[in-house]
Motif scaffolding. Structure first.
Motif, PDB file in Angstrom:
ATOM      1  N   ALA A   1       0.926  -1.163   0.003  1.00  0.00           N
ATOM      2  CA  ALA A   1      -0.125   0.043  -0.194  1.00  0.00           C
ATOM      3  C   ALA A   1       0.385   1.415   0.060  1.00  0.00           C
ATOM      4  O   ALA A   1       2.022   1.451   0.377  1.00  0.00           O
ATOM      5  N   GLY A   2      -0.003   2.701  -0.232  1.00  0.00           N
ATOM      6  CA  GLY A   2       1.236   3.760  -0.480  1.00  0.00           C
ATOM      7  C   GLY A   2       2.683   3.608  -1.886  1.00  0.00           C
ATOM      8  O   GLY A   2       3.527   4.781  -0.980  1.00  0.00           O
ATOM      9  N   ARG A   3       2.734   2.976  -2.311  1.00  0.00           N
ATOM     10  CA  ARG A   3       4.098   2.212  -3.413  1.00  0.00           C
ATOM     11  C   ARG A   3       3.511   2.237  -4.367  1.00  0.00           C
ATOM     12  O   ARG A   3       2.640   1.444  -4.844  1.00  0.00           O
ATOM     13  N   THR A   4       4.318   2.330  -5.600  1.00  0.00           N
ATOM     14  CA  THR A   4       4.121   1.766  -6.876  1.00  0.00           C
ATOM     15  C   THR A   4       5.479   0.700  -6.735  1.00  0.00           C
ATOM     16  O   THR A   4       6.589   0.734  -6.795  1.00  0.00           O
ATOM     17  N   THR A   5       4.303  -0.882  -6.810  1.00  0.00           N
ATOM     18  CA  THR A   5       5.058  -1.700  -7.065  1.00  0.00           C
ATOM     19  C   THR A   5       4.814  -2.476  -8.249  1.00  0.00           C
ATOM     20  O   THR A   5       3.540  -2.546  -9.500  1.00  0.00           O
ATOM     21  N   LEU A   6       5.859  -3.352  -9.184  1.00  0.00           N
ATOM     22  CA  LEU A   6       5.903  -3.893 -10.501  1.00  0.00           C
ATOM     23  C   LEU A   6       5.783  -6.022  -9.515  1.00  0.00           C
ATOM     24  O   LEU A   6       6.580  -5.996  -9.207  1.00  0.00           O
ATOM     25  N   VAL A   7       4.771  -6.061  -9.812  1.00  0.00           N
ATOM     26  CA  VAL A   7       4.380  -7.664  -9.771  1.00  0.00           C
ATOM     27  C   VAL A   7       4.715  -8.257 -10.831  1.00  0.00           C
ATOM     28  O   VAL A   7       3.414  -8.524 -10.863  1.00  0.00           O
ATOM     29  N   ASN A   8       5.615  -8.901 -10.681  1.00  0.00           N
ATOM     30  CA  ASN A   8       5.774 -10.620 -11.247  1.00  0.00           C
ATOM     31  C   ASN A   8       5.107 -11.629 -10.989  1.00  0.00           C
ATOM     32  O   ASN A   8       5.989 -12.276  -9.820  1.00  0.00           O
ATOM     33  N   LEU A   9       4.164 -12.692 -11.297  1.00  0.00           N
ATOM     34  CA  LEU A   9       4.109 -13.791 -11.116  1.00  0.00           C
ATOM     35  C   LEU A   9       5.128 -15.127 -12.091  1.00  0.00           C
ATOM     36  O   LEU A   9       4.605 -14.722 -13.281  1.00  0.00           O
ATOM     37  N   TRP A  10       5.505 -15.597 -11.333  1.00  0.00           N
ATOM     38  CA  TRP A  10       6.734 -17.078 -12.079  1.00  0.00           C
ATOM     39  C   TRP A  10       5.851 -18.360 -11.493  1.00  0.00           C
ATOM     40  O   TRP A  10       5.617 -18.596 -10.254  1.00  0.00           O
ATOM     41  N   ALA A  11       6.968 -19.347 -12.512  1.00  0.00           N
ATOM     42  CA  ALA A  11       6.901 -20.514 -11.741  1.00  0.00           C
ATOM     43  C   ALA A  11       8.253 -21.135 -12.069  1.00  0.00           C
ATOM     44  O   ALA A  11       8.585 -20.403 -12.976  1.00  0.00           O
ATOM     45  N   THR A  12       7.850 -21.949 -11.841  1.00  0.00           N
ATOM     46  CA  THR A  12       9.866 -23.303 -12.029  1.00  0.00           C
ATOM     47  C   THR A  12       9.407 -23.686 -13.241  1.00  0.00           C
ATOM     48  O   THR A  12      10.820 -23.929 -14.100  1.00  0.00           O
ATOM     49  N   TRP A  13       8.662 -23.920 -13.438  1.00  0.00           N
ATOM     50  CA  TRP A  13       8.542 -24.677 -14.300  1.00  0.00           C
ATOM     51  C   TRP A  13       7.758 -24.189 -16.438  1.00  0.00           C
ATOM     52  O   TRP A  13       8.256 -24.488 -17.292  1.00  0.00           O
ATOM     53  N   CYS A  14       7.476 -22.107 -15.653  1.00  0.00           N
ATOM     54  CA  CYS A  14       8.181 -21.725 -17.130  1.00  0.00           C
ATOM     55  C   CYS A  14       9.208 -20.774 -17.541  1.00  0.00           C
ATOM     56  O   CYS A  14       9.904 -20.447 -16.636  1.00  0.00           O
ATOM     57  N   GLY A  15       9.161 -21.970 -18.878  1.00  0.00           N
ATOM     58  CA  GLY A  15      10.790 -21.637 -19.759  1.00  0.00           C
ATOM     59  C   GLY A  15      10.965 -19.808 -19.539  1.00  0.00           C
ATOM     60  O   GLY A  15      11.892 -19.332 -19.030  1.00  0.00           O
TER      61      GLY A  15
ATOM     62  N   GLY B   1      -3.028 -19.523  -6.026  1.00  0.00           N
ATOM     63  CA  GLY B   1      -3.133 -19.081  -4.510  1.00  0.00           C
ATOM     64  C   GLY B   1      -3.597 -17.723  -4.113  1.00  0.00           C
ATOM     65  O   GLY B   1      -4.404 -17.437  -5.164  1.00  0.00           O
ATOM     66  N   PRO B   2      -3.921 -16.975  -3.203  1.00  0.00           N
ATOM     67  CA  PRO B   2      -5.285 -15.931  -2.720  1.00  0.00           C
ATOM     68  C   PRO B   2      -3.979 -15.108  -3.770  1.00  0.00           C
ATOM     69  O   PRO B   2      -5.221 -14.093  -3.781  1.00  0.00           O
ATOM     70  N   ILE B   3      -3.117 -14.445  -3.779  1.00  0.00           N
ATOM     71  CA  ILE B   3      -2.420 -13.752  -4.779  1.00  0.00           C
ATOM     72  C   ILE B   3      -2.612 -13.543  -6.007  1.00  0.00           C
ATOM     73  O   ILE B   3      -3.279 -12.848  -6.811  1.00  0.00           O
ATOM     74  N   ARG B   4      -2.835 -14.800  -6.866  1.00  0.00           N
ATOM     75  CA  ARG B   4      -3.089 -14.866  -7.946  1.00  0.00           C
ATOM     76  C   ARG B   4      -4.442 -14.975  -8.268  1.00  0.00           C
ATOM     77  O   ARG B   4      -4.686 -14.710  -9.235  1.00  0.00           O
ATOM     78  N   SER B   5      -5.546 -15.229  -7.382  1.00  0.00           N
ATOM     79  CA  SER B   5      -6.604 -15.970  -7.609  1.00  0.00           C
ATOM     80  C   SER B   5      -7.105 -13.829  -7.442  1.00  0.00           C
ATOM     81  O   SER B   5      -8.456 -13.319  -7.802  1.00  0.00           O
ATOM     82  N   ALA B   6      -6.669 -13.390  -6.451  1.00  0.00           N
ATOM     83  CA  ALA B   6      -7.085 -11.678  -5.926  1.00  0.00           C
ATOM     84  C   ALA B   6      -6.799 -10.509  -7.440  1.00  0.00           C
ATOM     85  O   ALA B   6      -7.653  -9.656  -7.579  1.00  0.00           O
ATOM     86  N   LEU B   7      -5.597 -11.266  -8.396  1.00  0.00           N
ATOM     87  CA  LEU B   7      -5.612 -10.810  -9.289  1.00  0.00           C
ATOM     88  C   LEU B   7      -6.215 -10.950 -10.366  1.00  0.00           C
ATOM     89  O   LEU B   7      -5.964 -10.281 -11.484  1.00  0.00           O
ATOM     90  N   ARG B   8      -6.861 -12.028 -10.367  1.00  0.00           N
ATOM     91  CA  ARG B   8      -7.353 -12.571 -11.498  1.00  0.00           C
ATOM     92  C   ARG B   8      -6.650 -13.202 -12.731  1.00  0.00           C
ATOM     93  O   ARG B   8      -6.975 -12.197 -13.878  1.00  0.00           O
ATOM     94  N   ALA B   9      -5.369 -14.123 -12.531  1.00  0.00           N
ATOM     95  CA  ALA B   9      -3.902 -13.365 -13.175  1.00  0.00           C
ATOM     96  C   ALA B   9      -4.725 -15.113 -14.009  1.00  0.00           C
ATOM     97  O   ALA B   9      -5.530 -15.772 -13.841  1.00  0.00           O
ATOM     98  N   PRO B  10      -4.310 -14.704 -15.447  1.00  0.00           N
ATOM     99  CA  PRO B  10      -4.077 -15.218 -16.327  1.00  0.00           C
ATOM    100  C   PRO B  10      -4.116 -16.865 -16.327  1.00  0.00           C
ATOM    101  O   PRO B  10      -2.770 -16.889 -15.261  1.00  0.00           O
ATOM    102  N   GLN B  11      -4.007 -18.000 -16.552  1.00  0.00           N
ATOM    103  CA  GLN B  11      -3.184 -19.166 -16.755  1.00  0.00           C
ATOM    104  C   GLN B  11      -1.606 -18.779 -17.562  1.00  0.00           C
ATOM    105  O   GLN B  11      -0.953 -19.730 -17.127  1.00  0.00           O
ATOM    106  N   ALA B  12      -2.351 -18.353 -18.412  1.00  0.00           N
ATOM    107  CA  ALA B  12      -0.440 -18.043 -19.129  1.00  0.00           C
ATOM    108  C   ALA B  12       0.448 -18.114 -17.855  1.00  0.00           C
ATOM    109  O   ALA B  12       0.588 -16.325 -17.817  1.00  0.00           O
ATOM    110  N   LEU B  13       1.594 -17.643 -18.035  1.00  0.00           N
ATOM    111  CA  LEU B  13       3.058 -16.987 -17.127  1.00  0.00           C
ATOM    112  C   LEU B  13       4.071 -16.866 -18.054  1.00  0.00           C
ATOM    113  O   LEU B  13       3.924 -17.502 -18.835  1.00  0.00           O
ATOM    114  N   PRO B  14       5.058 -15.634 -17.878  1.00  0.00           N
ATOM    115  CA  PRO B  14       4.889 -15.005 -16.769  1.00  0.00           C
ATOM    116  C   PRO B  14       3.149 -14.256 -16.685  1.00  0.00           C
ATOM    117  O   PRO B  14       2.742 -13.303 -17.701  1.00  0.00           O
ATOM    118  N   ALA B  15       2.874 -13.666 -15.438  1.00  0.00           N
ATOM    119  CA  ALA B  15       1.894 -12.085 -15.824  1.00  0.00           C
ATOM    120  C   ALA B  15       2.798 -11.286 -14.699  1.00  0.00           C
ATOM    121  O   ALA B  15       2.887 -11.694 -13.764  1.00  0.00           O
TER     122      ALA B  15
END
Length: 226
Positions: free
Chosen positions: A108-122, A176-190
């Motif tokens: 909160a109160g700051r600008t942040t770049l949030v990156n979703l990633w997984a170990t299996w994602c090339g 997980g809860p972050i991915r769900s809250a962001l309504r993230a797409p299936q394809a990674l990275p996001a």
């Protein structure tokens, strides 16, 4: 009651008593077995060693935490909302130390770049070093790497292998809860820009970063100040 029937009942009672006596021992053995629910000393030791090898910075919200480039990430008074609305009550485990953090409050109160990633994602493997280089560059906003849909130990090992030193959290091995809250797409990275006033914007162009300048331009285009 015949003698045969009486002895059959006695034998049945003895067998039942033996089963009852053995059950606690079986439960104790199962609890101590490697891989049993709740983890083991070996698992804890492996995670501790992996955290030490990865040498990740503290997560946002921790006392004295930085954005990965040595800059303080403490928000000043009146700099924005106390919590990012869509991430309210969302928690995740900090990869640096295993502690749980309140993600909505930490960002909160700051600008942040949030990156979703997984170990299996090339593509994630290729992109993470780019984000690490961006975070260390001049005028970069904070970056938070969110590991999803993969094991914590494997995530720490990958970050250590790549030499990536970004603040990072583990969002669980499912959706997980972050991915769900962001309504993230299936394809990674996001990747998302979370602005200082709590707005969340998915970066759609480009979806995968290959150069630091791409990250810088995308952050500006999607509401950041980089």
């Amino acid at each position: 009651m015949s003698g045969i029937t009486r002895w059959t009942l006695v034998l049945g009672v003895l067998v039942l008593a033996g089963i009852v006596a053995v059950l606690p021992t079986l439960r104790d053995e199962n609890s101590a077995a490697p891989g049993a629910s709740g983890g083991s000393n070996t698992d804890s030791g492996a995670l501790a060693a992996a955290r030490q090898d990865a040498r990740l910075p503290d997560c946002p919200g921790a006392p004295g935490a930085s954005d990965g480039a040595g800059r303080s990430r403490t928000s000043g008074p009146g700099s924005g909302p106390a919590v990012v609305p869509r991430l309210r009550d969302v928690e995740a485990r900090c990869l640096a130390d295993g502690e749980r953090i309140d993600v909505g409050a930490a960002l909160a109160g700051r600008t942040t770049l949030v990156n979703l990633w997984a170990t299996w994602c090339g593509p994630c493997r290729d992109e993470l070093p780019v984000l690490d280089a961006y975070a260390s560059s001049d005028e970069a906003v904070g970056v938070l790497a969110v590991q999803v849909d993969s094991g914590e130990l494997e995530g720490l090992e990958l970050l250590a292998e790549l030499g990536v030193r970004l603040p990072a959290v583990h969002d669980g091995e499912g959706r997980g809860p972050i991915r769900s809250a962001l309504r993230a797409p299936q394809a990674l990275p996001a990747s998302y820009v979370i602005t200082s006033d709590g707005q969340i914007r998915l970066i759609e162009n480009p979806r995968v970063f290959s150069r630091v300048e791409q990250v810088r331009k995308a952050v500006r285009a999607y509401g950041g100040s980089s």
